[in-house]
Motif scaffolding. Structure first.
Motif, PDB file in Angstrom:
ATOM      1  N   ILE A   4      57.988  -9.273  46.166  1.00 42.60           N
ATOM      2  CA  ILE A   4      58.803  -8.454  45.268  1.00 42.60           C
ATOM      3  C   ILE A   4      60.209  -8.477  45.196  1.00 42.60           C
ATOM      4  O   ILE A   4      61.108  -8.852  46.066  1.00 42.60           O
ATOM      5  N   ASN A   5      60.190  -7.994  44.071  1.00 49.49           N
ATOM      6  CA  ASN A   5      61.583  -8.397  43.520  1.00 49.49           C
ATOM      7  C   ASN A   5      62.151  -6.918  43.357  1.00 49.49           C
ATOM      8  O   ASN A   5      61.607  -6.349  42.241  1.00 49.49           O
ATOM      9  N   MET A   6      63.525  -6.783  43.941  1.00 53.56           N
ATOM     10  CA  MET A   6      64.339  -5.994  44.275  1.00 53.56           C
ATOM     11  C   MET A   6      65.048  -5.804  43.315  1.00 53.56           C
ATOM     12  O   MET A   6      66.273  -7.070  43.880  1.00 53.56           O
ATOM     13  N   CYS A   7      66.413  -5.409  42.781  1.00 50.11           N
ATOM     14  CA  CYS A   7      67.662  -5.373  42.364  1.00 50.11           C
ATOM     15  C   CYS A   7      69.127  -4.073  42.637  1.00 50.11           C
ATOM     16  O   CYS A   7      68.571  -3.254  42.305  1.00 50.11           O
ATOM     17  N   PHE A   8      69.780  -4.120  42.465  1.00 45.52           N
ATOM     18  CA  PHE A   8      70.876  -3.767  43.747  1.00 45.52           C
ATOM     19  C   PHE A   8      71.817  -3.761  42.364  1.00 45.52           C
ATOM     20  O   PHE A   8      72.201  -4.607  42.345  1.00 45.52           O
ATOM     21  N   GLU A   9      72.685  -2.530  42.822  1.00 48.89           N
ATOM     22  CA  GLU A   9      74.427  -2.860  42.061  1.00 48.89           C
ATOM     23  C   GLU A   9      74.950  -3.646  43.056  1.00 48.89           C
ATOM     24  O   GLU A   9      76.222  -4.284  42.336  1.00 48.89           O
ATOM     25  N   HIS A  10      74.701  -4.641  44.234  1.00 49.56           N
ATOM     26  CA  HIS A  10      75.711  -4.764  44.970  1.00 49.56           C
ATOM     27  C   HIS A  10      74.709  -5.995  45.580  1.00 49.56           C
ATOM     28  O   HIS A  10      73.612  -5.454  46.016  1.00 49.56           O
ATOM     29  N   GLN A  11      75.670  -6.423  46.551  1.00 50.13           N
ATOM     30  CA  GLN A  11      74.654  -7.558  47.821  1.00 50.13           C
ATOM     31  C   GLN A  11      74.381  -6.579  49.272  1.00 50.13           C
ATOM     32  O   GLN A  11      75.144  -5.871  48.981  1.00 50.13           O
ATOM     33  N   VAL A  12      73.539  -6.535  49.381  1.00 49.84           N
ATOM     34  CA  VAL A  12      72.635  -5.596  50.439  1.00 49.84           C
ATOM     35  C   VAL A  12      71.861  -7.019  51.600  1.00 49.84           C
ATOM     36  O   VAL A  12      71.345  -7.298  51.351  1.00 49.84           O
ATOM     37  N   ALA A  13      72.001  -5.944  52.889  1.00 50.06           N
ATOM     38  CA  ALA A  13      71.450  -6.279  54.011  1.00 50.06           C
ATOM     39  C   ALA A  13      70.480  -5.261  54.834  1.00 50.06           C
ATOM     40  O   ALA A  13      70.459  -4.302  54.334  1.00 50.06           O
ATOM     41  N   VAL A  14      69.479  -5.438  54.262  1.00 51.13           N
ATOM     42  CA  VAL A  14      68.231  -4.696  54.534  1.00 51.13           C
ATOM     43  C   VAL A  14      66.642  -5.249  55.603  1.00 51.13           C
ATOM     44  O   VAL A  14      67.436  -6.469  55.248  1.00 51.13           O
ATOM     45  N   LYS A  15      66.509  -3.902  56.134  1.00 50.63           N
ATOM     46  CA  LYS A  15      65.331  -4.257  57.420  1.00 50.63           C
ATOM     47  C   LYS A  15      64.303  -3.411  56.159  1.00 50.63           C
ATOM     48  O   LYS A  15      63.851  -2.670  55.819  1.00 50.63           O
ATOM     49  N   VAL A  16      63.012  -4.435  56.084  1.00 48.12           N
ATOM     50  CA  VAL A  16      62.319  -4.172  56.144  1.00 48.12           C
ATOM     51  C   VAL A  16      60.675  -4.254  57.011  1.00 48.12           C
ATOM     52  O   VAL A  16      60.370  -4.733  57.579  1.00 48.12           O
ATOM     53  N   PHE A  17      60.683  -2.722  56.290  1.00 49.74           N
ATOM     54  CA  PHE A  17      59.213  -2.571  57.360  1.00 49.74           C
ATOM     55  C   PHE A  17      58.308  -2.650  56.981  1.00 49.74           C
ATOM     56  O   PHE A  17      57.690  -1.629  55.395  1.00 49.74           O
ATOM     57  N   PHE A  18      56.575  -3.027  56.998  1.00 50.92           N
ATOM     58  CA  PHE A  18      55.866  -3.537  56.089  1.00 50.92           C
ATOM     59  C   PHE A  18      54.596  -2.372  57.559  1.00 50.92           C
ATOM     60  O   PHE A  18      54.337  -3.078  58.802  1.00 50.92           O
ATOM     61  N   LEU A  19      54.272  -0.697  56.522  1.00 55.93           N
ATOM     62  CA  LEU A  19      52.854  -0.828  58.048  1.00 55.93           C
ATOM     63  C   LEU A  19      51.656  -0.149  57.490  1.00 55.93           C
ATOM     64  O   LEU A  19      51.885   0.097  56.180  1.00 55.93           O
ATOM     65  N   ASN A  20      51.317  -1.145  58.149  1.00 51.70           N
ATOM     66  CA  ASN A  20      49.608  -1.123  56.678  1.00 51.70           C
ATOM     67  C   ASN A  20      49.075   0.187  57.547  1.00 51.70           C
ATOM     68  O   ASN A  20      48.797   0.627  58.210  1.00 51.70           O
ATOM     69  N   GLU A  46      54.087 -13.279  52.002  1.00 52.53           N
ATOM     70  CA  GLU A  46      53.670 -14.331  53.064  1.00 52.53           C
ATOM     71  C   GLU A  46      53.758 -14.008  54.642  1.00 52.53           C
ATOM     72  O   GLU A  46      54.473 -13.351  55.254  1.00 52.53           O
ATOM     73  N   GLY A  47      52.344 -13.580  54.577  1.00 50.52           N
ATOM     74  CA  GLY A  47      51.685 -13.580  55.967  1.00 50.52           C
ATOM     75  C   GLY A  47      51.166 -11.607  55.854  1.00 50.52           C
ATOM     76  O   GLY A  47      51.072 -11.447  57.036  1.00 50.52           O
ATOM     77  N   ILE A  48      51.759 -11.688  54.709  1.00 51.55           N
ATOM     78  CA  ILE A  48      51.381  -9.823  55.245  1.00 51.55           C
ATOM     79  C   ILE A  48      49.519  -9.996  54.152  1.00 51.55           C
ATOM     80  O   ILE A  48      49.218 -10.770  52.607  1.00 51.55           O
ATOM     81  N   THR A  49      48.955  -9.753  54.862  1.00 53.81           N
ATOM     82  CA  THR A  49      47.539  -9.614  54.467  1.00 53.81           C
ATOM     83  C   THR A  49      47.006  -8.105  53.913  1.00 53.81           C
ATOM     84  O   THR A  49      47.633  -7.634  53.171  1.00 53.81           O
ATOM     85  N   LYS A  50      45.663  -9.362  52.781  1.00 53.64           N
ATOM     86  CA  LYS A  50      45.384  -8.153  52.192  1.00 53.64           C
ATOM     87  C   LYS A  50      45.580  -6.679  52.591  1.00 53.64           C
ATOM     88  O   LYS A  50      44.735  -6.095  53.431  1.00 53.64           O
ATOM     89  N   GLY A  51      45.896  -5.549  51.130  1.00 51.90           N
ATOM     90  CA  GLY A  51      45.151  -4.052  51.840  1.00 51.90           C
ATOM     91  C   GLY A  51      46.645  -3.859  51.113  1.00 51.90           C
ATOM     92  O   GLY A  51      47.176  -3.151  50.579  1.00 51.90           O
ATOM     93  N   LYS A  52      46.485  -2.065  51.679  1.00 51.82           N
ATOM     94  CA  LYS A  52      46.992  -0.498  51.291  1.00 51.82           C
ATOM     95  C   LYS A  52      48.718  -1.025  52.270  1.00 51.82           C
ATOM     96  O   LYS A  52      47.862  -0.645  53.979  1.00 51.82           O
ATOM     97  N   TRP A  53      49.816  -0.209  52.251  1.00 57.69           N
ATOM     98  CA  TRP A  53      51.012  -0.807  53.140  1.00 57.69           C
ATOM     99  C   TRP A  53      51.351   0.024  53.176  1.00 57.69           C
ATOM    100  O   TRP A  53      52.198   0.828  51.133  1.00 57.69           O
ATOM    101  N   LYS A  54      52.703   0.712  53.155  1.00 56.69           N
ATOM    102  CA  LYS A  54      54.049   1.781  53.522  1.00 56.69           C
ATOM    103  C   LYS A  54      54.786   1.051  53.452  1.00 56.69           C
ATOM    104  O   LYS A  54      55.336   0.015  54.543  1.00 56.69           O
ATOM    105  N   VAL A  55      55.835   0.505  52.565  1.00 55.76           N
ATOM    106  CA  VAL A  55      56.535  -0.810  52.254  1.00 55.76           C
ATOM    107  C   VAL A  55      58.003   0.608  52.893  1.00 55.76           C
ATOM    108  O   VAL A  55      58.358   0.942  52.021  1.00 55.76           O
ATOM    109  N   THR A  56      59.451   0.351  53.418  1.00 54.29           N
ATOM    110  CA  THR A  56      60.971   0.890  54.223  1.00 54.29           C
ATOM    111  C   THR A  56      61.130   0.027  54.181  1.00 54.29           C
ATOM    112  O   THR A  56      61.599  -1.188  55.234  1.00 54.29           O
ATOM    113  N   LEU A  57      62.503   0.409  53.246  1.00 47.88           N
ATOM    114  CA  LEU A  57      64.062  -0.536  53.203  1.00 47.88           C
ATOM    115  C   LEU A  57      64.936   0.277  53.973  1.00 47.88           C
ATOM    116  O   LEU A  57      64.817   1.615  53.232  1.00 47.88           O
TER     117      LEU A  57
END
Length: 82
Positions: A4-20, A46-57
């Protein structure tokens, strides 16, 4: 490799949660990532299996906290497993 590619207006450090949301994987997957200096963030699937996910940044900028929540579906693709 799928990502997944995302574009921010500045450099960011993010914590990404994948909830199946299919409940196949019970524990969330958590990744800590940093965008490039131009604000481009690449989230590898990589390491994320097929299916439906809620992604939180979650990230902060100038002493403010931000979050973004998206529902995604990862289809089974031969290229994801190679």
């Amino acid at each position: 490799m799928a990502k997944i590619n995302m574009c921010f207006e500045h450099q960011v450090a993010v914590k990404v949660f994948f909830l199946n949301t299919d409940k196949i994987i019970k524990k969330p997957i958590i990744k800590y990532l940093r965008s490039d200096p131009e604000g481009i963030l690449e989230i590898s699937l990589e390491g994320i299996t097929k299916g439906k996910w809620k992604v939180t940044l979650e990230w902060n900028f100038e002493d403010k906290e931000y979050s973004l929540v998206k529902d995604i579906e990862i289809p089974y693709l031969e290229s994801l497993s190679t």
